[in-house]
Design an enzyme around this catalytic site. Sequence first.
Site, PDB file in Angstrom:
ATOM      1  N   GLU A 191       2.043  -1.732  -1.517  1.00  0.00           N
ATOM      2  CA  GLU A 191       1.921  -1.906  -2.972  1.00  0.00           C
ATOM      3  C   GLU A 191       2.425  -0.695  -3.760  1.00  0.00           C
ATOM      4  OE1 GLU A 191      -2.092  -2.957  -4.060  1.00  0.00           O
ATOM      5  OE2 GLU A 191      -2.054  -4.821  -2.916  1.00  0.00           O
ATOM      6  N   GLU A 248      -2.251  -9.179   2.678  1.00  0.00           N
ATOM      7  CA  GLU A 248      -3.602  -8.998   2.139  1.00  0.00           C
ATOM      8  C   GLU A 248      -3.931 -10.172   1.237  1.00  0.00           C
ATOM      9  OE1 GLU A 248      -4.638  -5.265   0.136  1.00  0.00           O
ATOM     10  OE2 GLU A 248      -3.389  -4.174   1.576  1.00  0.00           O
TER      11      GLU A 248
END
Length: 468
Positions: free
Chosen positions: A170, A367
Amino acid sequence: MTNSNFMAFPDGFLWGSSTSGPQSEGIIEGDGKGDSNWDFWYRTSPELFHHQIGPERTSTFYENYQNDLKLLKETGHKVFRTSIQWSRLIPTGRGEINFKAVEFYRNVFKEVNVLGIKLIVNLYHFDLPYCLQEIGGWENKEIVFAYEAYAKECFRLFGDLVDTWITFNEPIVPVEAGYLGKFHYPAKVDARAAVQVAYNTQLASSLAVKACHQNNASHRISIVLNLTPAYPRSQSHEDIKAARIAELFQTKSFLDPSVLGEYPKELVEILSEYGLTPDYTEEELVIIKENTVDFLGVNYYQPLRVQAPQKNKEFDMVTPDIFFEHYDMPGKKMNPHRGWEIYEKGLYDIGINLRDHYNNIEWLVTENGMGVEGEEKFRENGYIIDDYRIEFIKGHLIELHRAIAEGTNCKGYLLWTFIDCWSWLNAYKNRYGLIELNLTTEERIIKKSGYWFKELSEQNGFLNTKES
Ligand code: BGP
């Protein structure tokens, strides 16, 4: 009507979970670890962290990895993602290697291989060695080359045990949270710095892709992006434009260069119009062009809902609010224990977007998960009955299944997370694990979802009894 369908996933589909080094390992006296930006921030401002719990008290995986890894099997893992802490391996960011870290990571990776579980290793999960922060962090291009050297060391030291790598987790989050908000160090608001940090991170990622392939052409490498389509409040021209720009900043800024090798033209134009073009060279753009990822990791928690900014609002500096605002949609489905929206169809939309606009690149959900504050209230007869988490996972898997049936190239689903772990400023506030961690006794207890997940993995699917 009730639709009792067995949702079968493709053969070889990977079921598992993700965690990260800084969120699970902890620090013990004499382990040789250097400070990361998080260690430093906690030492200097502990009051910012939930219940003042810092990164040294994370889930003690460093000491307990042998027993913890056995739990991978007990919860049906076919794949496991964790990360190397740069500040553990190279305590000052550059130069000398900490051989205790080499031994630790080699032991962990060997053990995962022995268990017959596919291993994915991430090089960077928000954790910069603090020494490098002191010389400007990701704003300074020197860090790009320090990261490249670190990545090369990882490929050299662990390449016989790891064949699937991630460059960054991320990467937009430290940009937003550290340079436009105040949730990551250095907690400042500076759009120019934010853009330079984003660009330098992308360049570092591309250099790691190159180094990985040079080290071993059969190894595969990816980047993990928190993708979500931006959903506009309405179909008005202004809201649609706001959603388009939000997507440019928050997803395409890394997705396009990582997968297609180029920045979107409209993003480049906006940055230039606002005087935010980062320092770059033509040679660097060639590196980005030539070193795209082999597959993609996608994190998805909640949708991005946006609206056009209010008219006539005054801004004294350039921030994303000039272009779009968050939209609080009435009636949305919520996870009340975390305060995040639940929108399962987002996962379907991501799959279709990758199919149609990104060459149907192979991808994994790296995720997805449900954070729950105060989860101990769901304990019955000694263990957590987290039916809400099972429902959350099923809801997302139904949408993922639909996208796969329509041709998206998704090869696995990794839940966040394995054992409840520490989460940055939120510390242990929101529990996400298949396995509960008792912070006082350090006992690990499998939750109901952990047993259910094992069944899901063994059957390679589940019975969908949802009303349709
Ligand atoms: C993701 C991060 C993870 C983890 C998760 C949950 O964005 O990659 O590291 O922290 O979010 O976050 P939180 O505990 O704040 O709900």
